[in-house]
Each structure stands twice: as C-alpha cells, then as structure tokens.
Design a protein around this motif. Structure first.
Motif, PDB file in Angstrom:
ATOM      1  N   LEU A 122      16.791  82.794 -10.517  1.00 23.15           N
ATOM      2  CA  LEU A 122      16.435  84.204 -10.306  1.00 23.15           C
ATOM      3  C   LEU A 122      17.503  84.868  -9.439  1.00 23.15           C
ATOM      4  O   LEU A 122      17.852  84.346  -8.382  1.00 23.15           O
ATOM      5  N   VAL A 123      18.013  86.002  -9.916  1.00 23.89           N
ATOM      6  CA  VAL A 123      19.028  86.737  -9.161  1.00 23.89           C
ATOM      7  C   VAL A 123      18.515  88.144  -8.851  1.00 23.89           C
ATOM      8  O   VAL A 123      18.011  88.839  -9.737  1.00 23.89           O
ATOM      9  N   PHE A 124      18.621  88.537  -7.596  1.00 20.77           N
ATOM     10  CA  PHE A 124      18.300  89.902  -7.180  1.00 20.77           C
ATOM     11  C   PHE A 124      19.609  90.691  -7.055  1.00 20.77           C
ATOM     12  O   PHE A 124      20.574  90.197  -6.468  1.00 20.77           O
ATOM     13  N   VAL A 125      19.596  91.893  -7.609  1.00 22.20           N
ATOM     14  CA  VAL A 125      20.796  92.728  -7.536  1.00 22.20           C
ATOM     15  C   VAL A 125      20.463  94.027  -6.816  1.00 22.20           C
ATOM     16  O   VAL A 125      19.578  94.778  -7.249  1.00 22.20           O
ATOM     17  N   GLY A 126      21.149  94.277  -5.709  1.00 28.58           N
ATOM     18  CA  GLY A 126      20.976  95.522  -4.958  1.00 28.58           C
ATOM     19  C   GLY A 126      22.076  96.508  -5.299  1.00 28.58           C
ATOM     20  O   GLY A 126      22.780  96.370  -6.299  1.00 28.58           O
TER      21      GLY A 126
ATOM     22  N   ALA B 239       5.845  84.783  -2.869  1.00 30.05           N
ATOM     23  CA  ALA B 239       5.859  83.428  -3.429  1.00 30.05           C
ATOM     24  C   ALA B 239       4.754  82.594  -2.790  1.00 30.05           C
ATOM     25  O   ALA B 239       3.996  81.905  -3.476  1.00 30.05           O
ATOM     26  N   LYS B 240       4.659  82.686  -1.477  1.00 29.48           N
ATOM     27  CA  LYS B 240       3.667  81.876  -0.767  1.00 29.48           C
ATOM     28  C   LYS B 240       2.252  82.241  -1.215  1.00 29.48           C
ATOM     29  O   LYS B 240       1.442  81.364  -1.521  1.00 29.48           O
TER      30      LYS B 240
ATOM     31  N   ILE C 215      26.085  82.401 -13.413  1.00 28.96           N
ATOM     32  CA  ILE C 215      24.805  81.857 -12.941  1.00 28.96           C
ATOM     33  C   ILE C 215      23.818  81.720 -14.102  1.00 28.96           C
ATOM     34  O   ILE C 215      23.043  80.771 -14.154  1.00 28.96           O
ATOM     35  N   ARG C 216      23.862  82.669 -15.032  1.00 27.86           N
ATOM     36  CA  ARG C 216      22.914  82.689 -16.165  1.00 27.86           C
ATOM     37  C   ARG C 216      21.488  82.367 -15.718  1.00 27.86           C
ATOM     38  O   ARG C 216      20.891  81.372 -16.156  1.00 27.86           O
ATOM     39  N   PRO C 217      20.925  83.212 -14.855  1.00 27.17           N
ATOM     40  CA  PRO C 217      19.567  82.913 -14.373  1.00 27.17           C
ATOM     41  C   PRO C 217      18.533  83.094 -15.475  1.00 27.17           C
ATOM     42  O   PRO C 217      18.840  83.679 -16.522  1.00 27.17           O
ATOM     43  N   ARG C 218      17.333  82.635 -15.236  1.00 28.12           N
ATOM     44  CA  ARG C 218      16.231  82.846 -16.197  1.00 28.12           C
ATOM     45  C   ARG C 218      15.786  84.299 -16.181  1.00 28.12           C
ATOM     46  O   ARG C 218      15.263  84.803 -17.167  1.00 28.12           O
ATOM     47  N   ALA C 219      15.956  84.950 -15.008  1.00 30.99           N
ATOM     48  CA  ALA C 219      15.605  86.372 -14.927  1.00 30.99           C
ATOM     49  C   ALA C 219      16.408  87.044 -13.829  1.00 30.99           C
ATOM     50  O   ALA C 219      16.908  86.386 -12.902  1.00 30.99           O
ATOM     51  N   ILE C 220      16.517  88.365 -13.983  1.00 31.13           N
ATOM     52  CA  ILE C 220      17.223  89.189 -13.001  1.00 31.13           C
ATOM     53  C   ILE C 220      16.232  90.220 -12.477  1.00 31.13           C
ATOM     54  O   ILE C 220      15.438  90.755 -13.256  1.00 31.13           O
TER      55      ILE C 220
ATOM     56  N   LYS D 209       5.613  89.622  -8.319  1.00 31.29           N
ATOM     57  CA  LYS D 209       4.701  88.579  -8.828  1.00 31.29           C
ATOM     58  C   LYS D 209       5.054  88.237 -10.264  1.00 31.29           C
ATOM     59  O   LYS D 209       5.141  87.073 -10.643  1.00 31.29           O
ATOM     60  N   LYS D 210       5.271  89.293 -11.034  1.00 34.35           N
ATOM     61  CA  LYS D 210       5.556  89.103 -12.460  1.00 34.35           C
ATOM     62  C   LYS D 210       6.827  88.266 -12.647  1.00 34.35           C
ATOM     63  O   LYS D 210       6.833  87.287 -13.394  1.00 34.35           O
ATOM     64  N   VAL D 211       7.881  88.635 -11.950  1.00 30.97           N
ATOM     65  CA  VAL D 211       9.154  87.934 -12.153  1.00 30.97           C
ATOM     66  C   VAL D 211       9.084  86.517 -11.580  1.00 30.97           C
ATOM     67  O   VAL D 211       9.607  85.564 -12.170  1.00 30.97           O
ATOM     68  N   LEU D 212       8.411  86.339 -10.450  1.00 28.07           N
ATOM     69  CA  LEU D 212       8.304  84.994  -9.857  1.00 28.07           C
ATOM     70  C   LEU D 212       7.531  84.050 -10.773  1.00 28.07           C
ATOM     71  O   LEU D 212       7.939  82.908 -10.991  1.00 28.07           O
ATOM     72  N   HIS D 213       6.408  84.530 -11.330  1.00 29.72           N
ATOM     73  CA  HIS D 213       5.637  83.671 -12.233  1.00 29.72           C
ATOM     74  C   HIS D 213       6.426  83.346 -13.491  1.00 29.72           C
ATOM     75  O   HIS D 213       6.412  82.235 -13.980  1.00 29.72           O
ATOM     76  N   PHE D 214       7.133  84.355 -13.999  1.00 30.30           N
ATOM     77  CA  PHE D 214       7.931  84.116 -15.198  1.00 30.30           C
ATOM     78  C   PHE D 214       8.966  83.023 -14.963  1.00 30.30           C
ATOM     79  O   PHE D 214       9.159  82.126 -15.779  1.00 30.30           O
ATOM     80  N   VAL D 215       9.603  83.083 -13.808  1.00 31.00           N
ATOM     81  CA  VAL D 215      10.697  82.147 -13.541  1.00 31.00           C
ATOM     82  C   VAL D 215      10.193  80.771 -13.086  1.00 31.00           C
ATOM     83  O   VAL D 215      10.745  79.750 -13.491  1.00 31.00           O
ATOM     84  N   TYR D 216       9.176  80.751 -12.261  1.00 29.48           N
ATOM     85  CA  TYR D 216       8.833  79.491 -11.592  1.00 29.48           C
ATOM     86  C   TYR D 216       7.580  78.800 -12.112  1.00 29.48           C
ATOM     87  O   TYR D 216       7.274  77.691 -11.681  1.00 29.48           O
ATOM     88  N   ASP D 217       6.840  79.415 -13.046  1.00 26.43           N
ATOM     89  CA  ASP D 217       5.628  78.750 -13.551  1.00 26.43           C
ATOM     90  C   ASP D 217       5.992  77.585 -14.467  1.00 26.43           C
ATOM     91  O   ASP D 217       6.988  77.642 -15.171  1.00 26.43           O
TER      92      ASP D 217
END
Ligand code: SF4
Ligand code: URA
Length: 258
Positions: free
Chosen positions: A105-109, A139-140, A186-191, A250-258
C-alpha cells in the motif's frame, strides 16, 4: 478556541484513531543527501507523463516510464541534486519517500511542508502525524496488524513549494515522472491518493476529492482510492469528512490486508 471546541476537537481526533496529541520533535533520522548526477530527463519521458487513467483508454500503449530493472535507488540517483523545476530554489532537502520499499500500500501526498523539507522525510509534521495515527489507529480498530513502516509514503513533488502553495502543473508533470517510477517499481496492491493534487497527478482530470472519493479508480491497473488530505482534516472541523476519510481508509486497508 473555547473549551467546548477543544473538547470536540479532541473527540474528533479520538475518532480518527489518534491517541496522543504530540509536540514536534527533531527526528532521529537524518537521511543522506542524494548523490549529485548531472544527467537530464529525456524529453520523450517528460512528454509521456500523463498516464492512462481508469476513464481514459489510450489508443496507443504509452511507453513504460520505468526503465527495465528500475529501482528506488536508481530513481533517487536520477533525481540527484535536481533542478528540473522551479521548486528546487526554495528547498532544503529533497523528500523522496519513506517506508517499506515492497509495501502493498502506497500513500501519495502533495508535496513536502516545512518539517518535511527540514528532515527530508515525508509526512512528519502535523498532517503527517495525523496520517500516521489515522493509518495505525484505523488498522488497529479493524484488527489489522499494521504500522506506518509497513506502508510506503511519498508525494507528487519532492521539493517544498514556497509558502506551501499548490504545485503548478509543470512542476507536477516534471516531478510526477519520479512518482510514477516509484509506483512502477513498488507495484503496490493499492494506492491511496491524499487530496486533490495527488488525485489529479495520478488520475488526470479536474475532479476534486469530493467527487472522486468513495469509489475505486485505477492507476496503470493498480487499484486507487482517493481520500481527503490530512491537512484538510486538520483545518476543517468537518464531521462528515472525518467519517468519510475513515471509511476510505478502512476500505483500502481491508482490500490490501485481508
Ligand atoms: Fe526536481 Fe522534483 Fe524538486 Fe522539481 S520538485 S526540483 S522536479 S525533485
Ligand atoms: N503534506 C503533504 O502533502 N506531504 C507531506 O509530506 C507533508 C504534508
């Protein structure tokens, strides 16, 4: 600020997963200055900056921006002591990126602020600490074991714009190529694009966060979520935006880490 306002604001941060309000401290991490290289960017690379977004299907396949075998180290070396856009004039440190180079997962500012410019690390100031706490707090709460160091964090432009102004289109186009290369490597699963500047850089188009958030987009086949920039959440006391940012995360975390 009245006591009531203060109380509500503290509640607000608590809801975002922020457990502690902090004072700014000097970072123990002092990254080395990137090596100086003199090569310039080939024109065809600058010309190919606008990547296909989900809504645009190019008739011709755009050339990959990333040279084969590209690495984050190589990108850092290519940036060198960069003077390719006007932002170099006011910077102290180039802010390349931070975190796990193999992050899913990559965050872009948008671009570095004063603290980031001083330390050479993205998202370490007020907005950054909110981002960190939002990521770790959400996440927690969701039962996902995740700390900031597990993700990768970077910006559209690597040098601080004067007075924190929004980067100009040419600055975004020039520096954006390094961001694209970082994402390709990096080719993350999501950005997760934080705010309108990141969304514009990655999706093209003119739409802002309100229009883009809440649904999935794509950058070069990588699923992408747009959410509010943490600076916006710090500035505006906006219950709705806060709730939405939390939903997006929540949406992006579940998508990437579930
Ligand atoms: Fe170079 Fe990017 Fe800094 Fe502009 S913002 S000088 S392109 S590193
Ligand atoms: N805001 C950004 O967009 N990026 C940073 O690194 C810090 C604040």
């Amino acid at each position: 600020m009245s006591t009531d306002d203060l109380r509500r604001r503290i509640e607000y941060f608590k809801d975002l997963g922020v457990k502690e309000l902090y004072r700014r401290e000097a970072s123990p991490f002092v990254p080395e200055a990137p090596p100086i290289v003199t090569e310039t960017v080939p024109e065809q690379i600058s010309a190919a900056l606008v990547q296909p977004s989900a809504s645009v299907t190019p008739e011709v396949e755009l050339p990959s921006l990333a040279p084969t075998g590209d690495t984050l180290l190589q990108i850092g070396q290519d940036i060198g002591d960069c003077t390719r856009c006007a932002l170099h004039k006011g910077r102290n440190k180039i802010v390349f990126g931070d975190g796990n180079p193999e992050a899913p997962l990559v965050f872009v500012g948008e671009g570095p602020g004063a603290d980031e410019d001083a330390q050479g690390i993205p998202f370490v100031g007020r907005a950054g600490q909110l981002l960190t706490q939002m990521i770790e707090g959400t996440a927690k709460k969701e039962g996902i074991p995740l700390v900031r160091a597990d993700v990768y964090i970077c910006n559209v432009v690597k040098c601080r714009p004067p007075e924190n102004r929004t980067p100009e289109p040419d600055e975004m186009a020039i520096c954006g190529q390094f961001l694209f290369r970082q994402l390709q490597v990096i080719r993350p699963r999501a950005i997760c694009a934080l705010g309108s500047t990141a969304a514009k850089a990655l999706l093209g188009g003119k739409d802002g966060v309100t229009k883009l958030r809440g649904k999935w987009h794509k950058w070069n086949d990588i699923p992408l979520i747009v959410t509010y920039h943490p600076s916006y959440l710090l500035r505006a006391y906006n219950v709705e935006a806060k709730r939405e940012a939390w939903e997006d995360l929540k949406k992006v975390l579940h998508f990437v880490y579930d």
